[in-house]
Scaffold this active site. Structure first.
Site, PDB file in Angstrom:
ATOM      1  CB  CYS A 172      -1.769   6.759   1.210  1.00 52.45           C
ATOM      2  SG  CYS A 172      -0.460   6.215   2.265  1.00 52.45           S
ATOM      3  CD  GLU A 204      -1.997   2.148   1.588  1.00 52.41           C
ATOM      4  OE1 GLU A 204      -1.613   3.011   0.768  1.00 52.41           O
ATOM      5  OE2 GLU A 204      -2.228   2.381   2.774  1.00 52.41           O
TER       6      GLU A 204
HETATM    7  C1  SIN Z   1      -3.547   5.624   4.460  1.00 50.70           C
HETATM    8  O1  SIN Z   1      -3.123   6.752   4.548  1.00 50.70           O
HETATM    9  O2  SIN Z   1      -2.896   4.774   3.896  1.00 50.70           O
HETATM   10  C2  SIN Z   1      -4.827   5.162   5.092  1.00 50.70           C
HETATM   11  C3  SIN Z   1      -5.961   6.058   4.949  1.00 50.70           C
HETATM   12  C4  SIN Z   1      -7.236   5.439   5.451  1.00 50.70           C
HETATM   13  O3  SIN Z   1      -7.284   4.246   5.725  1.00 50.70           O
HETATM   14  O4  SIN Z   1      -8.222   6.148   5.560  1.00 50.70           O
END
Ligand code: SIN
Length: 493
Positions: A294, A260
């Site tokens: 992310c 991820e």
């Molecule tokens: C992430 O920043 O990878 C996760 C964001 C989320 O699960 O809402």
């Protein structure tokens, strides 16, 4: 001043291996610092390579027993974990705000979000279905079932100190895998608290292990996970360059991987969107955790007919933010994790201004609050050649771009190696469908800026990685499909 916990036992500073808080033999330590006050929270052991090897071995040995446990027991332990997280909500949230800096309300939201993965996978544990298949030989039958892949290594980031570990560990436990988790060196306390609760929830010793390392020793731990033949899978959340390195390092053992990785999420706002919703939701996406997720909007594309109005409304809302220590009531946005975060925002801002962007909200450093405080900044008249468009900022800089046609904006959105999340705001179903279909991202969010949920398959395409976390697909990443062919079945009838 250090916050107090209702249950001080949740504050742990030692590695957790085989059901025990171990005294590390390492002479090296690393410090966990409150990013808001820059005060020392704790000094933790920087574990040696030999200790990491030992923890990997224990995780593998625990797997050999755990894989035979009943999915009904696993479901019970997972459900208990969910309940314990809710019972300890305040303390767990306090730990997040303390080590990560995010506001307490966001930290409370994160604990509920993290706990929901345990709840979800408690239910999925019993639903690892296989198939029966008729092969070409009429006398044969094939059945498939899913087996746990083995001991798994979890490499977790700082931005969701509890939720990212939960999103990885919960499906692993449901599938019958044991875990060795390496938290980010800046935010290890939440993972240690999870380990404490996992033991209380009833998970057998060795099934959930947490190892500790400094930022400098993290590549050593990553390499150990990758090269160990006892670890059968790695799940990593972090940057694309590190993901690529882990993939290379895992090639010698042909490990199963979930990656991820970075995103560069676009938001598209069409002329026909409900503008107030689009403004609120774009802000929610862009400035969630001050841009340090992310899936945060990195590029905000607004159609020419509503561009000026959107910019005005967006800027007005950002000016209303209350910035301060995450523990202070009423604070909407707190600090970022470290100086590197701020430096990246500054680099992107300077580059954009030099190339012709216009400052709409002048944010900037807030030294009176602390070194890691930075007031959100918004720029408009942003163009495709700017760094803020081509690299993930991962910080509090909103960048607004004007577009004319859907073909043009689609081309711009897809003109990136990344493909994690994207957002569309429109009331026209044709637009929504066309854009959603052609956006090169693993997730498209329509008319909302907040979409993540335990029920959703979270994951990217292109250089944002692969694998899906959460949802009915989440367990698959921790299983392998075994097929069994039954031959000559009609002989026995
Ligand atoms: C992430 O920043 O990878 C996760 C964001 C989320 O699960 O809402």
């Amino acid at each position: 001043m250090a916050p107090t916990l209702k249950n001080p036992e949740l504050f742990r500073t030692k590695p957790f291996v085989n059901g025990k808080w171990i005294d590390s033999t390492s002479t090296k330590t690393f410090q966990v610092i409150d990013p808001a006050t820059e005060e020392l929270i704790a000094e933790l052991p920087d574990q040696s390579p030999a200790e990491i090897d030992e923890a990997i071995k224990i995780t593998h040995e625990a797997f050999l027993k755990y894989k035979h446990t009943s999915p009904y027991d696993r479901a019970k332990w997972l459900r208990k974990m969910y309940e314990l997280m809710h019972e300890n909500l305040d303390d767990l949230a306090t730990l997040i705000t303390w080590e990560n800096g995010k506001c307490l309300t966001d930290a409370i939201g994160e604990i509920k979000y993290a706990a929901s993965y345990f709840e979800w996978f408690a239910e999925e544990a019993k639903r690892m279905y296989g198939h029966t298949i008729q092969p070409s030989n009429p006398n044969n039958k094939v059945i498939t079932y899913k087996q746990p892949v083995g001991a798994v290594g979890l490499l977790c980031p700082f931005n969701f100190p509890s939720a990212m570990g939960a999103r990885k560990a919960a499906p692993a436990f449901a599938a019958g895998c044991s875990c060795i988790l390496k938290p980010d060196a800046q935010t290890p306390l939440s993972s240690l608290a999870l380990a404490y609760l996992a033991q209380k929830a009833g998970f057998p010793d060795g099934v959930f292990n947490v190892v500790l390392s400094s930022i400098e020793s993290t590549p050593m731990v990553g390499l150990k996970f990758c090269e160990s033949s006892l670890i059968k899978k790695i799940s990593f959340t972090g940057s694309t360059p590190v993901g690529k390195l882990l993939m290379k390092q895992s090639s010698s053992t042909l490990k199963k991987l979930s990656m991820e990785l970075g995103g560069n999420a676009p938001i598209i706002i069409f002329d026909d969107a409900k503008l107030d919703i689009a403004v609120d939701q774009s802000i929610a996406s862009k400035f969630r955790s001050l841009g340090q997720t992310c899936v945060c909007a990195n590029r905000i594309y607004v159609q020419s007919g509503v561009y000026d109005e959107f910019c005005e409304k967006f800027a007005a809302k950002v000016r209303e933010f209350k910035i301060g220590n995450g523990f202070e009531p009423g604070v909407t946005h707190a600090c970022v994790i470290n100086q590197k975060s701020i430096e990246k925002v500054e680099t992107h801002l300077q580059d954009a201004l030099e190339k012709g962007a216009t400052l709409l909200v002048e944010g900037g450093r807030l030294p009176k609050l602390g070194k890691n405080f930075y007031a959100p900044t918004v720029i408009k008249d942003v163009t495709q050649d700017m760094k803020v468009i081509n690299e993930e900022t991962f910080g509090p800089l909103g960048a607004i771009v004007k577009f004319d046609t859907k073909e043009q904006v689609l081309h711009w959105c897809n003109d990136t190696p990344f493909g994690l999340a994207s957002y569309v705001f429109s009331e026209n179903l044709n637009n929504i469908w066309y854009i959603s279909e052609y956006l090169e991202t693993g997730m498209v969010s329509v008319n909302t800026g907040l979409f993540t949920d335990a029920a959703l398959p979270f994951g990217g395409v292109k250089e944002s990685g692969f694998g899906r976390e959460g949802s009915l697909y989440g367990v698959d990443d921790y299983t392998v499909v075994k097929s069994i062919t039954l031959g000559n079945v009609y002989h026995y009838s």
